[in-house]
Motif scaffolding. Structure first.
Motif, PDB file in Angstrom:
ATOM      1  N   SER A  63       0.911  -1.715  -0.199  1.00 55.97           N
ATOM      2  CA  SER A  63      -0.196   0.193  -0.108  1.00 55.97           C
ATOM      3  C   SER A  63       0.718   1.106  -0.150  1.00 55.97           C
ATOM      4  O   SER A  63       2.192   1.413  -0.122  1.00 55.97           O
ATOM      5  N   ASP A  64       0.238   2.271  -0.109  1.00 53.89           N
ATOM      6  CA  ASP A  64       0.809   3.744  -0.023  1.00 53.89           C
ATOM      7  C   ASP A  64       1.601   3.429   1.183  1.00 53.89           C
ATOM      8  O   ASP A  64       2.926   4.493   1.206  1.00 53.89           O
ATOM      9  N   LYS A  69       5.565  -1.566  -2.594  1.00 53.90           N
ATOM     10  CA  LYS A  69       4.377  -1.412  -3.474  1.00 53.90           C
ATOM     11  C   LYS A  69       4.147  -1.883  -4.403  1.00 53.90           C
ATOM     12  O   LYS A  69       5.260  -1.228  -5.747  1.00 53.90           O
ATOM     13  N   GLU A  71       2.815  -2.486  -8.064  1.00 56.57           N
ATOM     14  CA  GLU A  71       2.587  -1.762  -9.563  1.00 56.57           C
ATOM     15  C   GLU A  71       2.528  -1.613 -10.898  1.00 56.57           C
ATOM     16  O   GLU A  71       3.546  -2.649 -11.225  1.00 56.57           O
TER      17      GLU A  71
END
Length: 107
Positions: A63-64, A69, A71
């Motif tokens: 997550s942020d 993370k 993507e």
């Protein structure tokens, strides 16, 4: 149990999500999504398919607030020749990112 089936189609992929025990009631539910990989939005549909598949499988991608993370995104190919407008947009985007990182250092 939830089952995911993927079948090739002429212009993309069809994904079936089959739940054989909806809400514990023993009923079956089937969801069918067609991802069209042809045409102008083909690459965006490929990214959507991969993101939906990750979600369906329940994979944790971070997550942020995590250090790492995962993507899935689109980017230029290594020998792609962007237009002047595309270059200007990329420079603006990178300048914003540099400002954001600089503010993080100053805090």
């Amino acid at each position: 149990m939830i089952t995911i089936q993927i079948e090739p189609a002429d212009n993309g992929i069809v994904k079936f999500l089959i739940d054989d025990n909806v809400n514990g009631g023993g009923e079956e539910y089937t969801s069918r999504v067609v991802y069209d990989f042809d045409g102008y939005l083909g690459r965006q549909q490929q990214v959507k398919f991969l993101n939906d598949l990750i979600l369906d499988l329940g994979l944790s991608t971070g997550s942020d607030i995590d250090r790492d993370k995962l993507e899935i995104k689109l980017d230029w190919g290594s020998t792609y020749k962007p237009t002047e407008n595309e270059i200007k947009q990329r420079v603006t985007q990178l300048q914003k990112e540099i400002k954001s990182l600089t503010r993080m250092i100053e805090k």
